[in-house]
Design a protein around this motif. Structure first.
Motif, PDB file in Angstrom:
ATOM      1  N   ALA A 109       0.827  -1.203   0.000  1.00  0.00           N
ATOM      2  CA  ALA A 109       0.000   0.000   0.000  1.00  0.00           C
ATOM      3  C   ALA A 109       0.862   1.254   0.000  1.00  0.00           C
ATOM      4  O   ALA A 109       0.590   2.224  -0.729  1.00  0.00           O
ATOM      5  N   GLU A 110       1.916   1.249   0.799  1.00  0.00           N
ATOM      6  CA  GLU A 110       2.813   2.397   0.868  1.00  0.00           C
ATOM      7  C   GLU A 110       3.567   2.590  -0.446  1.00  0.00           C
ATOM      8  O   GLU A 110       3.658   3.706  -0.975  1.00  0.00           O
ATOM      9  N   ALA A 111       4.128   1.493  -0.975  1.00  0.00           N
ATOM     10  CA  ALA A 111       4.987   1.585  -2.162  1.00  0.00           C
ATOM     11  C   ALA A 111       4.221   2.029  -3.397  1.00  0.00           C
ATOM     12  O   ALA A 111       4.716   2.842  -4.191  1.00  0.00           O
ATOM     13  N   VAL A 112       3.022   1.511  -3.579  1.00  0.00           N
ATOM     14  CA  VAL A 112       2.226   1.887  -4.744  1.00  0.00           C
ATOM     15  C   VAL A 112       1.839   3.361  -4.676  1.00  0.00           C
ATOM     16  O   VAL A 112       1.887   4.090  -5.673  1.00  0.00           O
ATOM     17  N   GLN A 113       1.511   3.822  -3.485  1.00  0.00           N
ATOM     18  CA  GLN A 113       1.142   5.228  -3.326  1.00  0.00           C
ATOM     19  C   GLN A 113       2.333   6.139  -3.597  1.00  0.00           C
ATOM     20  O   GLN A 113       2.219   7.156  -4.288  1.00  0.00           O
ATOM     21  N   GLU A 114       3.497   5.780  -3.068  1.00  0.00           N
ATOM     22  CA  GLU A 114       4.685   6.614  -3.231  1.00  0.00           C
ATOM     23  C   GLU A 114       5.224   6.598  -4.652  1.00  0.00           C
ATOM     24  O   GLU A 114       5.746   7.608  -5.143  1.00  0.00           O
ATOM     25  N   SER A 115       5.100   5.465  -5.332  1.00  0.00           N
ATOM     26  CA  SER A 115       5.669   5.336  -6.680  1.00  0.00           C
ATOM     27  C   SER A 115       4.746   5.859  -7.772  1.00  0.00           C
ATOM     28  O   SER A 115       5.176   6.085  -8.902  1.00  0.00           O
ATOM     29  N   GLY A 116       3.476   6.006  -7.434  1.00  0.00           N
ATOM     30  CA  GLY A 116       2.519   6.409  -8.465  1.00  0.00           C
ATOM     31  C   GLY A 116       2.142   5.280  -9.394  1.00  0.00           C
ATOM     32  O   GLY A 116       1.564   5.501 -10.460  1.00  0.00           O
ATOM     33  N   SER A 117       2.433   4.047  -8.991  1.00  0.00           N
ATOM     34  CA  SER A 117       2.083   2.885  -9.810  1.00  0.00           C
ATOM     35  C   SER A 117       0.566   2.801  -9.970  1.00  0.00           C
ATOM     36  O   SER A 117      -0.197   3.172  -9.084  1.00  0.00           O
ATOM     37  N   GLY A 118       0.152   2.299 -11.098  1.00  0.00           N
ATOM     38  CA  GLY A 118      -1.280   2.124 -11.343  1.00  0.00           C
ATOM     39  C   GLY A 118      -1.809   0.789 -10.876  1.00  0.00           C
ATOM     40  O   GLY A 118      -2.987   0.475 -11.090  1.00  0.00           O
ATOM     41  N   ALA A 119      -0.966  -0.007 -10.225  1.00  0.00           N
ATOM     42  CA  ALA A 119      -1.382  -1.330  -9.756  1.00  0.00           C
ATOM     43  C   ALA A 119      -2.476  -1.218  -8.703  1.00  0.00           C
ATOM     44  O   ALA A 119      -2.422  -0.363  -7.817  1.00  0.00           O
ATOM     45  N   LYS A 120      -3.482  -2.074  -8.806  1.00  0.00           N
ATOM     46  CA  LYS A 120      -4.552  -2.128  -7.832  1.00  0.00           C
ATOM     47  C   LYS A 120      -4.117  -3.033  -6.679  1.00  0.00           C
ATOM     48  O   LYS A 120      -3.707  -4.176  -6.906  1.00  0.00           O
ATOM     49  N   VAL A 121      -4.205  -2.515  -5.458  1.00  0.00           N
ATOM     50  CA  VAL A 121      -3.725  -3.245  -4.290  1.00  0.00           C
ATOM     51  C   VAL A 121      -4.892  -3.712  -3.434  1.00  0.00           C
ATOM     52  O   VAL A 121      -5.760  -2.921  -3.062  1.00  0.00           O
ATOM     53  N   VAL A 122      -4.914  -5.013  -3.138  1.00  0.00           N
ATOM     54  CA  VAL A 122      -5.840  -5.559  -2.158  1.00  0.00           C
ATOM     55  C   VAL A 122      -5.003  -6.167  -1.042  1.00  0.00           C
ATOM     56  O   VAL A 122      -4.142  -7.015  -1.283  1.00  0.00           O
ATOM     57  N   ALA A 123      -5.252  -5.708   0.168  1.00  0.00           N
ATOM     58  CA  ALA A 123      -4.419  -6.062   1.306  1.00  0.00           C
ATOM     59  C   ALA A 123      -5.130  -7.047   2.230  1.00  0.00           C
ATOM     60  O   ALA A 123      -6.189  -7.590   1.903  1.00  0.00           O
ATOM     61  N   ILE A 124      -4.531  -7.259   3.394  1.00  0.00           N
ATOM     62  CA  ILE A 124      -5.137  -8.097   4.421  1.00  0.00           C
ATOM     63  C   ILE A 124      -5.023  -7.381   5.752  1.00  0.00           C
ATOM     64  O   ILE A 124      -4.071  -6.620   5.981  1.00  0.00           O
ATOM     65  N   ASP A 125      -6.018  -7.589   6.606  1.00  0.00           N
ATOM     66  CA  ASP A 125      -6.081  -7.017   7.942  1.00  0.00           C
ATOM     67  C   ASP A 125      -6.346  -5.508   7.906  1.00  0.00           C
ATOM     68  O   ASP A 125      -6.422  -4.902   6.842  1.00  0.00           O
ATOM     69  N   ASP A 126      -6.486  -4.941   9.101  1.00  0.00           N
ATOM     70  CA  ASP A 126      -6.950  -3.556   9.177  1.00  0.00           C
ATOM     71  C   ASP A 126      -5.959  -2.647   9.890  1.00  0.00           C
ATOM     72  O   ASP A 126      -6.326  -1.860  10.772  1.00  0.00           O
ATOM     73  N   ASP A 127      -4.714  -2.738   9.485  1.00  0.00           N
ATOM     74  CA  ASP A 127      -3.721  -1.776   9.935  1.00  0.00           C
ATOM     75  C   ASP A 127      -4.183  -0.366   9.569  1.00  0.00           C
ATOM     76  O   ASP A 127      -4.800  -0.139   8.516  1.00  0.00           O
ATOM     77  N   ALA A 128      -3.886   0.604  10.422  1.00  0.00           N
ATOM     78  CA  ALA A 128      -4.334   1.980  10.193  1.00  0.00           C
ATOM     79  C   ALA A 128      -3.834   2.523   8.855  1.00  0.00           C
ATOM     80  O   ALA A 128      -4.546   3.274   8.170  1.00  0.00           O
ATOM     81  N   LYS A 129      -2.625   2.132   8.459  1.00  0.00           N
ATOM     82  CA  LYS A 129      -2.081   2.601   7.179  1.00  0.00           C
ATOM     83  C   LYS A 129      -2.882   2.031   6.010  1.00  0.00           C
ATOM     84  O   LYS A 129      -3.103   2.709   5.004  1.00  0.00           O
ATOM     85  N   ILE A 130      -3.296   0.783   6.137  1.00  0.00           N
ATOM     86  CA  ILE A 130      -4.077   0.156   5.068  1.00  0.00           C
ATOM     87  C   ILE A 130      -5.447   0.826   4.953  1.00  0.00           C
ATOM     88  O   ILE A 130      -5.906   1.155   3.855  1.00  0.00           O
TER      89      ILE A 130
END
Length: 361
Positions: A257-278
């Protein structure tokens, strides 16, 4: 494992708690005349009569953010149930022998009911058998032993294959149903990792070749730094090819989630769990979704059921029963209210245990 619908309304959760079972009954602790009513109905009750002699130990496989809700939920359950004690203890390393030593130490200190996430799914049954031989109640929490045998009284865990399948489906939908998907996950020798791979692969197969798994990256959930380096290297090498990233392990999810946001990648991210950053990434649109689990329910239901078993008030109808503690897809649409469904699932689990899994005399 049970694959019941997880999207249950909070209202239904309250209703099922109040329902009367022909096997065991359950009541809210503040319900007037509860004890007399249960006695009149007969058939036993799953309301703990006296848990003062029960000391519950909740033991994760090692240090990991996923297990922290066990600490607070276990303490809360212990207080509400009137248990002798509930402790949360973990080893610094993911090592089965060190976990066994910790279990032995706690047993020597008088703990007599154990909820354990086994470090080694292939070896943990030996630990369960040893505890059972000493008259302890035992639950496999958060993970079931590998294979078809569970020597604990029951297993209460996420159906990880189903959760991974849901996550992959969400990623594929966000990708528009086509393109290259990357799967980030945990320890390759972990039986849960193999189940998660199966869940992702099932969702991909259902696209009829429109989506392919570009790469499955394992062994990157040791800590956040390890995951961050792996994701950074992945995006540097193959970022232009990646249409979607599904993470079925905690640290890689945060890192992606952090890397895609910082890089500007167009990849769609689906994560796991409910960390505040996620959750923040979902709100901002940097991540599409996450699949949250139910560690609070594992600790709450686990402590309650263990106490009923240890006191001899109830027994398992099917020893070793595996039960899905639930998984829930969270998107921008329900990010602020998803916990209602999770609480309703926990209420449903309590009703299931009383109605279907426990025999209370």
């Amino acid at each position: 494992m049970s694959r019941r619908r997880t999207a249950v309304s909070a209202a239904i959760g309250l209703v099922v708690l109040a329902a009367v079972s022909s096997a065991c009954t359950i009541r809210n602790s503040d319900e007037p005349g509860a004890a007399a009513g249960a006695s009149a109905r007969g058939g036993g009750t799953a309301e703990l009569a006296d848990g003062s002699g029960v000391k519950v130990a909740l033991i994760p496989g090692g240090a990991h953010p996923y297990f922290q809700p066990w600490r607070t939920a276990g303490a809360k359950a212990g207080k509400s149930l009137g248990l002798g004690d509930v402790t949360f203890d973990e080893t610094a390393e993911w090592d089965q022998q060190k976990q066994n030593n910790l279990v032995s130490t706690l047993a020597a200190r008088g703990y007599n009911a154990f909820g354990v996430f086994g470090v080694s799914p292939t070896d943990i049954n030996t630990t369960f058998t040893d505890l059972k031989s000493q008259g302890m109640a035992v639950a496999s929490l958060g993970s079931c032993p590998a294979g078809d045998t569970n020597e604990a009284d029951f297993c209460l865990s996420t159906d990880v294959e189903l959760a991974a399948y849901k996550a992959a489906q969400a990623a594929i939908e966000a990708m528009g149903g086509k393109g290259a998907l990357v799967h980030l996950t945990g320890n390759n020798v972990d039986a849960n990792t193999q189940l998660r791979k199966r869940g992702v692969e099932k969702a991909v197969r259902e696209t009829g070749g429109e989506v392919t798994v570009l790469q499955t990256v394992t062994d990157i959930d040791k800590d956040l730094q390890t995951a961050q380096k792996a994701v950074s290297d992945l995006l540097a090498a193959k970022g232009a090819e990646i249409a979607g990233i599904v993470s079925t392990a905690y640290n890689p999810a945060v890192a992606a989630a952090e890397a895609v946001q910082e890089s500007g990648s167009g990849a769609k991210v689906v994560a796991i769990d409910d960390d505040a950053k996620i959750l923040s990434s979902i709100r901002s649109g940097a991540a599409t979704a996450t699949v949250v689990q139910n560690p609070v329910g594992q600790a709450e239901i686990g402590a309650w059921a263990l106490a009923l078993l240890q006191t001899g008030q109830c027994s398992m109808k099917q020893p070793g029963k595996a039960v899905d503690s639930g998984s829930f897809v969270v998107t921008k649409d329900n990010v602020d209210g998803y916990d209602r469904a999770r609480r309703a699932k926990t209420a449903e689990l309590k009703k299931q245990f009383a109605d279907e899994f426990l025999s209370c005399g």
